[in-house]
Design a protein around this motif. Structure first.
Motif, PDB file in Angstrom:
ATOM      1  N   GLU A 119       0.858  -1.264  -0.103  1.00 32.12           N
ATOM      2  CA  GLU A 119       0.065  -0.079   0.054  1.00 32.12           C
ATOM      3  C   GLU A 119       0.794   1.208  -0.099  1.00 32.12           C
ATOM      4  O   GLU A 119       1.960   1.378   0.548  1.00 32.12           O
ATOM      5  N   THR A 120       0.666   2.308  -0.788  1.00 30.68           N
ATOM      6  CA  THR A 120       0.951   3.414  -0.406  1.00 30.68           C
ATOM      7  C   THR A 120      -0.081   4.344   0.007  1.00 30.68           C
ATOM      8  O   THR A 120      -1.187   4.597  -0.155  1.00 30.68           O
ATOM      9  N   ILE A 121       0.526   5.056   0.992  1.00 27.78           N
ATOM     10  CA  ILE A 121      -0.195   5.865   1.933  1.00 27.78           C
ATOM     11  C   ILE A 121      -0.006   7.425   1.730  1.00 27.78           C
ATOM     12  O   ILE A 121       0.948   7.900   1.104  1.00 27.78           O
ATOM     13  N   ASN A 122      -1.039   8.407   2.137  1.00 25.66           N
ATOM     14  CA  ASN A 122      -0.782   9.994   2.189  1.00 25.66           C
ATOM     15  C   ASN A 122      -0.321  10.060   3.543  1.00 25.66           C
ATOM     16  O   ASN A 122      -0.908   9.976   4.441  1.00 25.66           O
ATOM     17  N   LEU A 168      -0.196  14.514  -2.738  1.00 25.87           N
ATOM     18  CA  LEU A 168      -0.571  13.316  -1.849  1.00 25.87           C
ATOM     19  C   LEU A 168       0.026  12.332  -1.604  1.00 25.87           C
ATOM     20  O   LEU A 168      -0.009  11.548  -0.239  1.00 25.87           O
ATOM     21  N   ASP A 169       0.926  11.673  -2.405  1.00 22.93           N
ATOM     22  CA  ASP A 169       1.875  10.406  -2.202  1.00 22.93           C
ATOM     23  C   ASP A 169       3.049  10.562  -1.340  1.00 22.93           C
ATOM     24  O   ASP A 169       3.369   9.732  -0.478  1.00 22.93           O
ATOM     25  N   GLY A 170       3.505  11.916  -1.411  1.00 22.24           N
ATOM     26  CA  GLY A 170       4.649  12.175  -0.753  1.00 22.24           C
ATOM     27  C   GLY A 170       4.756  13.074   0.401  1.00 22.24           C
ATOM     28  O   GLY A 170       5.631  13.246   1.207  1.00 22.24           O
ATOM     29  N   GLU A 196       9.404   3.029  -2.385  1.00 15.61           N
ATOM     30  CA  GLU A 196       8.215   2.365  -2.059  1.00 15.61           C
ATOM     31  C   GLU A 196       7.423   3.319  -1.560  1.00 15.61           C
ATOM     32  O   GLU A 196       6.275   3.051  -1.740  1.00 15.61           O
ATOM     33  N   THR A 197       7.601   4.303  -0.887  1.00 20.35           N
ATOM     34  CA  THR A 197       6.600   5.251  -0.393  1.00 20.35           C
ATOM     35  C   THR A 197       6.031   6.266  -1.388  1.00 20.35           C
ATOM     36  O   THR A 197       5.143   6.981  -1.085  1.00 20.35           O
ATOM     37  N   THR A 198       6.746   6.387  -2.439  1.00 23.34           N
ATOM     38  CA  THR A 198       6.105   7.451  -3.526  1.00 23.34           C
ATOM     39  C   THR A 198       6.235   7.112  -4.910  1.00 23.34           C
ATOM     40  O   THR A 198       6.874   7.377  -5.734  1.00 23.34           O
ATOM     41  N   PRO A 199       5.273   5.779  -5.123  1.00 24.47           N
ATOM     42  CA  PRO A 199       5.392   5.159  -6.360  1.00 24.47           C
ATOM     43  C   PRO A 199       4.508   5.847  -7.657  1.00 24.47           C
ATOM     44  O   PRO A 199       4.819   5.794  -8.824  1.00 24.47           O
TER      45      PRO A 199
HETATM   46 MG    MG Z   1       3.280   7.373  -0.312  1.00 18.02          MG
END
Ligand code: MG
Ligand code: NAP
Length: 489
Positions: free
Chosen positions: A51-54, A119-121, A198-201
């Motif tokens: 999962e990638t989170i905000n 949003l992602d980073g 991984e955290t910002t794909p």
């Molecule tokens: Mg993220």
């Protein structure tokens, strides 16, 4: 007689803006993202997703495929085929047209890219909208122009492509780093397998959509998402000719060891701990603004962040007072709000690292000063922080924190500050503020840093090379120098 008091600025009332959040309705995020291999979106061999989170609200944005060795193998095969059968045979001017098309498509969808990046980073929309996305497009424009002019860039040297490039990038400038890597590689005639952090794909996967739309031949660019293991599978793949890595010095060292003895070419863009130097003759207000820009905007998530401040003694009290005042006006909060100066820390892990260093700094005896601003209850946020009374041997002065944390030292002479600035394992960037051109030239030749900004900070341009000395890595990205990293002669 009445006691005289210094008038206090009421920052809370004078700096309260109404919220101005960027709209997210135009954003089209899928629930699940696949790997981009050979021009198609394909499921990972093992069917695994992460999962990638905000980081600003800890909500899940999407599920993203986790590539393993089988997937990396498939991507490298696709890149090799595309290199042998299409890309290396195509006239260079045609290659340039595809790169140009990617730049145009990125510009057309700039707003979408900016919002997804934020949003992602967790970076403020002001940064992603005004810096990351336009610069990423500009890199593609710039290198599109070089594709058919390599012989002029390197006269009498017969430049040739390397083949397949494996590229691994970090989370602090996800789209921009992808552009820094992909654009010159393609312009020089290579094909690519890229792994985002991984955290910002998500913006790299949006870029994959654009690449598909541009009609770029299948397999020229492959994007495989995953964690460190996916990166290692790229590094260790026998059919890759070049590794380009941007990330931490620790992982850079692992990569350097694992490819030792192979024919792979390598460029490493690693960590930094930049000295930001203010002389007594500097324009102080501009310098203070430059320091704030250099370390606090973008949460200090910048490899070239000006994280060590050196102030000449005569102006130290004034600079520190002005910095503290300015700190109080910085807005920490919703990264999608256009008023926000400091957004969310990229991940829980990174926030923990920053907190670890705040504790170390206090234990080492430095004086910590933080602004009084409020921070959101949910999400990963950190107040801008100053450390006063620090010394050269403190860990907070020597080690990369990668957060909105500034250490402050004073100095008397030019020689002293050069020695202190250089006395560190890193050498990526530095900043100098002074009224004297001669002082600038003296320092730029003596500071062991790849980039030295004078009376400004964090300025980037695709025509200008960027890279480090010492443990900040080797090789240059950007400009003509960036071409030679993807060529053999
Ligand atoms: Mg993220
Ligand atoms: P990192 O942990 O080194 O990760 C960078 C990339 O490498 C990520 O995609 C990561 O995947 C991957 N990776 C992790 N372990 C690997 C391994 N054993 N083999 C191959 N790949 C591996 O760095 P980061 O924390 O993401 O980024 C912050 C660092 O990057 C800072 O030190 C910063 O200074 C540096 N940086 C340097 C520049 C520059 O131009 N010099 C620019 C930006 C950032 P995961 O995300 O899945 O872990």
């Amino acid at each position: 007689m009445a006691k005289k008091t210094t008038p206090q600025l009421d920052f809370n009332s004078s700096w309260n803006y109404a919220p101005a959040p960027e709209d997210t309705k135009h954003i089209n995020l899928k629930k699940q993202y696949e790997l981009f291999i050979d021009g198609k979106f394909v499921k990972p061999a093992k069917g695994k997703y992460f999962e990638t989170i905000n980081p600003a609200n800890e909500e899940v944005l999407a599920k993203v495929a986790e590539a393993d060795e089988t997937d990396v193998n498939k991507a490298v095969k696709a890149a090799r085929n595309a290199y042998n059968n299409v890309w290396s045979k195509m006239p260079a001017a045609e290659r340039g047209k595809y790169i140009y098309r990617i730049a145009r498509l990125m510009q057309e969808r700039a707003r979408e890219f900016a919002v997804i990046e934020t949003l992602d980073g967790g970076k403020p929309i002001r940064e992603s909208r005004d810096i990351d996305v336009p610069l990423a497009a500009n890199h593609f424009f710039y290198y599109a122009g070089w594709a058919d002019k390599l012989a002029y860039a390197f006269p009498n040297r017969k430049p040739q492509a390397l083949g397949v490039a494996g590229q691994i990038i970090p989370w602090n400038f996800p789209l921009l780093m992808a552009a820094w890597k992909i654009a010159p590689a393609l312009a020089c005639g290579n094909t690519v397998v890229l792994k985002p952090a991984e955290t910002t794909p998500l913006t790299a996967l949006k870029l994959a959509e654009i690449i598909q739309e541009s009609g770029l031949p299948n397999g020229v660019v492959n994007i495989v998402t995953g964690a460190g293991k996916t990166g290692a599978a790229i590094v260790n793949h026998p059919d890759i000719d070049k590794i380009a890595f941007t990330g931490s010095t620790d992982v850079g060292k692992i990569i350097q060891k694992s490819i030792a003895g192979t024919n792979k070419k390598l460029t490493l863009e690693l960590g930094g701990k930049a000295a930001h130097i203010i002389f007594e003759d500097a324009p102080i207000d501009q310098a203070v603004e430059g320091i704030v820009n250099g370390i606090f905007f973008n949460q200090g998530h910048v490899c070239c962040a000006g994280s060590r401040l050196f102030v000449q003694e005569g102006v130290a009290d004034m600079v520190i007072r002005k910095l503290k005042d300015r700190l109080e006006t910085l807005i920490v909060g919703d990264p999608l709000d256009k008023n926000t100066d400091i957004g969310a820390i990229n991940s829980k892990g990174q926030l923990e690292t920053i907190h670890k260093y705040l504790k170390i700094g206090k234990e080492e005896g430095a004086d910590m000063y933080q602004s009084n601003c409020s921070i959101p209850k949910k999400g990963y946020f950190c107040r801008p922080t100053l450390f006063l009374n620090t010394s050269q041997s403190h860990r907070i002065v020597q080690e990369e924190i990668f957060g909105p944390v500034l250490t402050i030292q004073t100095f008397r002479t030019v020689e002293e500050v050069i020695e202190k600035a250089n006395n560190i394992p890193y050498g990526l960037s530095a900043g100098v503020w002074t009224d004297k051109g001669s002082k600038i030239f003296n320092l730029t030749t003596k500071l062991r840093a790849g980039v030295v900004w004078a009376n400004t900070y964090n300025k980037f341009d695709p025509t200008s090379p960027f890279g480090g000395y010492k443990e900040s890595g080797f090789g240059r990205e950007g400009g003509m120098h960036g071409l030679s990293a993807y060529l053999k002669f």
